[in-house]
Enzyme design. Structure first.
Site, PDB file in Angstrom:
ATOM      1  N   ASP A 129      13.741  -2.511   1.278  1.00 20.87           N
ATOM      2  CA  ASP A 129      14.504  -3.123   0.189  1.00 20.87           C
ATOM      3  C   ASP A 129      15.550  -4.091   0.753  1.00 20.87           C
ATOM      4  OD1 ASP A 129      13.202  -1.292  -1.733  1.00 20.87           O
ATOM      5  OD2 ASP A 129      14.344   0.210  -0.629  1.00 20.87           O
ATOM      6  N   HIS A 167      15.918   4.664  -3.306  1.00 24.52           N
ATOM      7  CA  HIS A 167      14.765   3.762  -3.105  1.00 24.52           C
ATOM      8  C   HIS A 167      13.878   3.883  -4.345  1.00 24.52           C
ATOM      9  CE1 HIS A 167      11.277   1.718  -1.638  1.00 24.52           C
ATOM     10  NE2 HIS A 167      10.548   2.789  -1.843  1.00 24.52           N
TER      11      HIS A 167
HETATM   12  P1  NAX Z   1      -1.753   6.156   1.931  1.00 29.45           P
HETATM   13  O1  NAX Z   1      -2.174   6.942   0.743  1.00 29.45           O
HETATM   14  O2  NAX Z   1      -2.592   5.022   2.409  1.00 29.45           O
HETATM   15  O3  NAX Z   1      -1.566   7.147   3.178  1.00 29.45           O
HETATM   16  C1  NAX Z   1      -0.897   8.360   3.077  1.00 29.45           C
HETATM   17  C2  NAX Z   1      -1.520   9.303   4.076  1.00 29.45           C
HETATM   18  O4  NAX Z   1      -0.745  10.502   4.089  1.00 29.45           O
HETATM   19  C3  NAX Z   1      -2.964   9.694   3.737  1.00 29.45           C
HETATM   20  O5  NAX Z   1      -3.792   9.384   4.834  1.00 29.45           O
HETATM   21  C4  NAX Z   1      -2.870  11.193   3.484  1.00 29.45           C
HETATM   22  O6  NAX Z   1      -4.021  11.896   3.944  1.00 29.45           O
HETATM   23  C5  NAX Z   1      -1.649  11.558   4.310  1.00 29.45           C
HETATM   24  N1  NAX Z   1      -1.022  12.833   3.943  1.00 29.45           N
HETATM   25  C6  NAX Z   1      -0.922  13.393   2.713  1.00 29.45           C
HETATM   26  N2  NAX Z   1      -0.353  14.609   2.799  1.00 29.45           N
HETATM   27  C7  NAX Z   1      -0.062  14.806   4.099  1.00 29.45           C
HETATM   28  C8  NAX Z   1       0.524  15.890   4.818  1.00 29.45           C
HETATM   29  N3  NAX Z   1       0.919  17.011   4.187  1.00 29.45           N
HETATM   30  N4  NAX Z   1       0.653  15.759   6.149  1.00 29.45           N
HETATM   31  C9  NAX Z   1       0.238  14.656   6.792  1.00 29.45           C
HETATM   32  N5  NAX Z   1      -0.345  13.618   6.173  1.00 29.45           N
HETATM   33  C10 NAX Z   1      -0.479  13.681   4.837  1.00 29.45           C
HETATM   34  O7  NAX Z   1      -0.254   5.674   1.626  1.00 29.45           O
HETATM   35  P2  NAX Z   1       0.594   4.539   2.327  1.00 29.45           P
HETATM   36  O8  NAX Z   1       0.354   3.253   1.647  1.00 29.45           O
HETATM   37  O9  NAX Z   1       0.418   4.620   3.797  1.00 29.45           O
HETATM   38  O10 NAX Z   1       2.079   4.991   1.917  1.00 29.45           O
HETATM   39  C11 NAX Z   1       2.635   6.193   2.392  1.00 29.45           C
HETATM   40  C12 NAX Z   1       3.897   6.534   1.646  1.00 29.45           C
HETATM   41  O11 NAX Z   1       4.890   5.524   1.811  1.00 29.45           O
HETATM   42  C13 NAX Z   1       3.698   6.662   0.116  1.00 29.45           C
HETATM   43  O12 NAX Z   1       4.400   7.805  -0.330  1.00 29.45           O
HETATM   44  C14 NAX Z   1       4.343   5.398  -0.411  1.00 29.45           C
HETATM   45  O13 NAX Z   1       4.780   5.561  -1.739  1.00 29.45           O
HETATM   46  C15 NAX Z   1       5.490   5.246   0.552  1.00 29.45           C
HETATM   47  N6  NAX Z   1       6.148   3.933   0.604  1.00 29.45           N
HETATM   48  C16 NAX Z   1       7.471   3.909   0.843  1.00 29.45           C
HETATM   49  C17 NAX Z   1       8.167   2.728   0.964  1.00 29.45           C
HETATM   50  C18 NAX Z   1       9.628   2.734   1.247  1.00 29.45           C
HETATM   51  O14 NAX Z   1      10.200   1.653   1.315  1.00 29.45           O
HETATM   52  N7  NAX Z   1      10.316   3.869   1.414  1.00 29.45           N
HETATM   53  C19 NAX Z   1       7.490   1.438   0.779  1.00 29.45           C
HETATM   54  C20 NAX Z   1       6.004   1.500   0.989  1.00 29.45           C
HETATM   55  C21 NAX Z   1       5.357   2.730   0.411  1.00 29.45           C
HETATM   56  O15 NAX Z   1       5.225   2.564  -0.983  1.00 29.45           O
END
Ligand code: NAX
Length: 328
Positions: A159, A187
């Site tokens: 952000d 956020h």
């Molecule tokens: P993806 O869905 O591509 O990848 C997430 C991965 O986490 C998957 O491979 C899944 O298998 C894995 N996972 C789920 N549960 C797990 C656990 N208990 N232990 C280990 N791995 C686990 O999501 P992606 O686009 O990579 O985003 C990841 C996270 O970042 C999401 O929650 C998203 O909302 C968040 N974001 C946060 C941002 C921020 O600025 N704070 C911005 C970008 C993003 O939106």
């Protein structure tokens, strides 16, 4: 030779992981002279995909990469880690209410907090990127009583970077002219990017812009809703930019912020600026020797106050909800 820094990444087979891992392995986090060991956590069904990603990492022959370990057990993967980047989270599915989302993520961040508490290195620094990032950080922190609270933080650097980029574009100046940007609060769409304390070439950003209408009706919503705009355009949520911001955040936390400037980090409030103690809220912080400090004494005008209060209120509601669920 130097002992490798052990960096854990969760959700390593996901979108953000696909960008983040290569940046860390190439030295973007600690520089070209510090070897890193990657510890990658995934859920069991994603381990095969993760093996494929590791094959590609191997194929880069990164000089700074000492070792890669993968697994689905946080107690093994987090063993001895110095930095933990918690990216993996449960996205909101169809028909899921906010309470369901918080509960599903509690099922991830409570056990991961416990595991870090048990097995991480004494100097562990924990960054939560997975959403809802601030409250997930609160859950992890509350489940790790032996790790000092100041070692937990949530990502608002994306952000912050978005706000710098939008302001630089508006004024037609390079991003390097923008300093002292702050994201306050959560956020989420309620976050408050503050131009009254930000500077352009050393002068007040709000005065330089001199356009309250733009500040209020274009700048703030553009920054706050940028994630949705990326999804609309790209058909997928921000990934490379989120990975880049996670690197910026962890690097500045480890190596420090530049003299005269600060960064935005969501950290455990000590009551500064009227944010209730114990909430993980975004503040302007400086970092020295791996320790952050909230910048004190900034002016908060009535316009800023109302927006900070609204975002903090949302964080309080999330805290009440996870308390009610017994997650903290
Ligand atoms: P993806 O869905 O591509 O990848 C997430 C991965 O986490 C998957 O491979 C899944 O298998 C894995 N996972 C789920 N549960 C797990 C656990 N208990 N232990 C280990 N791995 C686990 O999501 P992606 O686009 O990579 O985003 C990841 C996270 O970042 C999401 O929650 C998203 O909302 C968040 N974001 C946060 C941002 C921020 O600025 N704070 C911005 C970008 C993003 O939106």
């Amino acid at each position: 030779s130097t002992t490798p820094v052990k960096v854990a990444v969760t959700g390593a087979a996901g979108q953000i992981g696909y960008s983040l891992l290569f940046r860390i392995a190439s030295g973007a986090l600690f520089g070209p002279d510090t070897p890193v060991e990657l510890r990658l956590l995934e859920i069991t069904p994603a381990l095969k995909t993760l093996e494929g990603v590791v094959m590609e990492i191997d194929d880069c022959a990164f000089p700074t990469l000492a070792k890669v370990e993968i697994g689905d057990d946080p107690n093994t993967v987090f063993d001895g880690v110095n930095h933990a980047l918690l990216v993996g989270a449960r996205p909101r599915g169809p028909g899921m209410e906010r309470g369901d989302l918080l509960e599903a993520n509690g099922g991830i961040f409570a056990p991961q907090g416990k595991a870090l508490n048990e097995v991480a290195a004494d100097d562990v620094h924990v960054t939560i990127t997975g959403n809802p990032a601030n409250t997930n950080a609160l859950i992890a922190m509350s489940n790790a009583p032996d790790i000092p609270r100041e070692r937990f933080s949530a990502l608002t650097r994306l952000d912050h970077n978005r706000a710098i980029s939008q302001l630089a574009a508006k004024l037609g100046v390079p991003v390097t002219e923008i300093t002292n940007m702050t994201i306050w609060g959560n956020h989420s769409a309620t976050q408050y990017p503050d131009l009254f304390n930000a500077k352009v070439s050393g002068k007040s950003a709000a005065e330089t812009v001199n356009d309250q209408e733009w500040l209020e009706n274009t700048f703030i919503p553009t920054v706050a809703k940028r994630g949705a705009a990326i999804i609309e355009a790209r058909g997928a949520s921000s990934a490379a930019s989120a990975a880049s911001a996670t690197i910026d955040h962890a690097r500045d936390w480890a190596l420090g912020t530049p003299e005269g400037d600060w960064v935005s980090m969501s950290v455990c409030s000590d009551g500064s600026y009227g944010v209730p103690e114990g909430l993980i809220s975004s503040f302007p912080v400086t970092v020295k020797d791996g320790r952050w400090e909230i910048v004190q004494g900034l002016e908060v005008n009535d316009f800023s106050r109302a927006r900070i209060d609204a975002s903090v209120k949302e964080l309080e509601e999330e805290r009440e909800a996870v308390r009610g669920l017994g997650l903290i």
